[in-house]
Structure formats: C-alpha cells, structure tokens
Motif scaffolding. Structure first.
Motif, PDB file in Angstrom:
ATOM      1  N   ASP A  11       0.819  -1.217   0.000  1.00 49.95           N
ATOM      2  CA  ASP A  11       0.000   0.000   0.000  1.00 49.95           C
ATOM      3  C   ASP A  11       0.849   1.262   0.000  1.00 49.95           C
ATOM      4  OD1 ASP A  11       0.691  -0.820   2.649  1.00 49.95           O
ATOM      5  OD2 ASP A  11      -0.745   0.604   3.470  1.00 49.95           O
ATOM      6  N   ASP A  35      -2.966  -2.709  -2.988  1.00 50.73           N
ATOM      7  CA  ASP A  35      -3.570  -3.526  -1.936  1.00 50.73           C
ATOM      8  C   ASP A  35      -3.941  -4.882  -2.530  1.00 50.73           C
ATOM      9  OD1 ASP A  35      -6.200  -3.419  -3.164  1.00 50.73           O
ATOM     10  OD2 ASP A  35      -6.564  -1.518  -2.160  1.00 50.73           O
ATOM     11  N   ALA A  37      -6.827  -6.283  -3.079  1.00 58.47           N
ATOM     12  CA  ALA A  37      -7.916  -6.269  -4.067  1.00 58.47           C
ATOM     13  C   ALA A  37      -7.389  -5.908  -5.448  1.00 58.47           C
ATOM     14  CB  ALA A  37      -9.008  -5.287  -3.637  1.00 58.47           C
ATOM     15  N   GLU A  38      -6.525  -4.892  -5.505  1.00 54.91           N
ATOM     16  CA  GLU A  38      -5.944  -4.485  -6.778  1.00 54.91           C
ATOM     17  C   GLU A  38      -5.058  -5.604  -7.336  1.00 54.91           C
ATOM     18  OE1 GLU A  38      -3.301  -0.863  -8.775  1.00 54.91           O
ATOM     19  OE2 GLU A  38      -3.666  -0.834  -6.614  1.00 54.91           O
ATOM     20  N   PRO A  62      -4.875  -1.637   3.432  1.00 56.16           N
ATOM     21  CA  PRO A  62      -6.319  -1.377   3.492  1.00 56.16           C
ATOM     22  C   PRO A  62      -7.071  -2.298   2.522  1.00 56.16           C
ATOM     23  CG  PRO A  62      -5.211   0.330   2.230  1.00 56.16           C
ATOM     24  CD  PRO A  62      -4.130  -0.550   2.803  1.00 56.16           C
ATOM     25  N   ASN A  63      -8.375  -2.291   2.603  1.00 59.32           N
ATOM     26  CA  ASN A  63      -9.255  -3.090   1.747  1.00 59.32           C
ATOM     27  C   ASN A  63      -8.972  -4.569   1.949  1.00 59.32           C
ATOM     28  OD1 ASN A  63     -10.381  -0.675   0.658  1.00 59.32           O
ATOM     29  ND2 ASN A  63      -8.653  -0.526  -0.737  1.00 59.32           N
ATOM     30  N   VAL A  64      -8.331  -5.206   0.994  1.00 63.98           N
ATOM     31  CA  VAL A  64      -7.980  -6.617   1.127  1.00 63.98           C
ATOM     32  C   VAL A  64      -6.527  -6.694   1.601  1.00 63.98           C
ATOM     33  CG1 VAL A  64      -7.665  -8.780  -0.129  1.00 63.98           C
ATOM     34  CG2 VAL A  64      -9.615  -7.301  -0.673  1.00 63.98           C
ATOM     35  N   ASP A  65      -6.307  -7.245   2.795  1.00 63.64           N
ATOM     36  CA  ASP A  65      -4.943  -7.288   3.325  1.00 63.64           C
ATOM     37  C   ASP A  65      -4.143  -8.434   2.700  1.00 63.64           C
ATOM     38  OD1 ASP A  65      -5.486  -9.697   4.684  1.00 63.64           O
ATOM     39  OD2 ASP A  65      -5.763  -8.723   6.612  1.00 63.64           O
ATOM     40  N   CYS A  69      -5.182 -11.769   0.412  1.00 62.83           N
ATOM     41  CA  CYS A  69      -4.625 -11.821  -0.936  1.00 62.83           C
ATOM     42  C   CYS A  69      -3.852 -13.130  -1.145  1.00 62.83           C
ATOM     43  CB  CYS A  69      -3.714 -10.610  -1.150  1.00 62.83           C
ATOM     44  SG  CYS A  69      -2.981 -10.501  -2.791  1.00 62.83           S
TER      45      CYS A  69
END
Length: 131
Positions: A11, A35, A37-38, A62-65, A69
């Motif tokens: 991140d 992150d 998710a990306e 943040p979002n999906v750690d 992942c």
C-alpha cells in the motif's frame, strides 16, 4: 540472469518504488498493486496467473490485506511463489503463512542482496507443482 514478471503488492508507493530500484538492472517486468484487491484484479487480467514468476506481498494493507490476498492467490495460482515483505514482524503469523506455502518472510527494510538472492532462486526454481 533471471527474467520474469514480478508482482509487488504494497500500500506504500515509496516501498514499491524502493523495491523496483533494488531490482533495477535485472530484466524483470514489474507489476504493482496498492492492496490485495488491486493485486487480485491485476492477476485476473491477461495471462498473469500463468506468467508471474514471484509475488512480493505486504501484510498490513487497506481493503484486502496481505493474508486474504495470499489465500486467494494460493487457491487460484498455487504455483506462484509468494514472498511476504512486512514492517511488522510477527512470528506466529510468519509460521501460519509458511504453512500456507509462502516461500520467504522478509522484514522491511529489506537488504537488496537478500531480496535479489531470494527472487533469483525462486525464479530459477520455477513454479511449484503438485500442491
């Protein structure tokens, strides 16, 4: 000299830039994600699930750690070696991630020679099979 695609999932833009600088001079194609998710979105595109040689993944994002992942990637691209790079060493987490199949657990700031040695050896070893 090792070649291949490397995905950097962190991140912090500064960290991604530092890793790219450490890998400068090697003939790696670098993919970046801010992150988990990306990273998952990028991996689903083109042929990345088949052609990424190593994934460098932070944990606290943040979002999906990183743990989420890694779980996704180990399920959907089990052969790609994953190296965790984190600023928050946690022996229990490291042990649980090693059991999930990550190849290395490195603590930031990562020594350039160590990073290149790990990546070169993983690229040379190829993808895991039979997992």
């Amino acid at each position: 000299m090792a070649t291949g695609k490397i995905m950097i999932v962190d991140d912090e833009q500064d960290v991604r830039e530092a890793i790219k600088l450490q890998l400068a001079g090697k003939s790696f194609k670098i993919l970046e994600a801010g992150d988990g998710a990306e990273a998952i979105t990028i991996m689903k595109k083109e042929d990345h699930m088949a052609n990424v040689g190593v994934i460098l993944c932070d944990i606290r994002m943040p979002n999906v750690d990183g743990v989420e992942c890694i779980d996704y990637l180990k399920t959907n691209a089990p052969g790609i070696p994953i190296v965790v790079i984190t600023a928050f060493p946690d022996a229990e987490l490291a042990t649980s991630l090693m059991k999930k199949g990550i190849k290395e657990y490195l603590v930031k700031p990562v020594n350039k020679e160590k990073l290149i040695t790990v990546i070169d050896s993983l690229i040379a070893a190829g993808k895991d099979v039979g997992l």
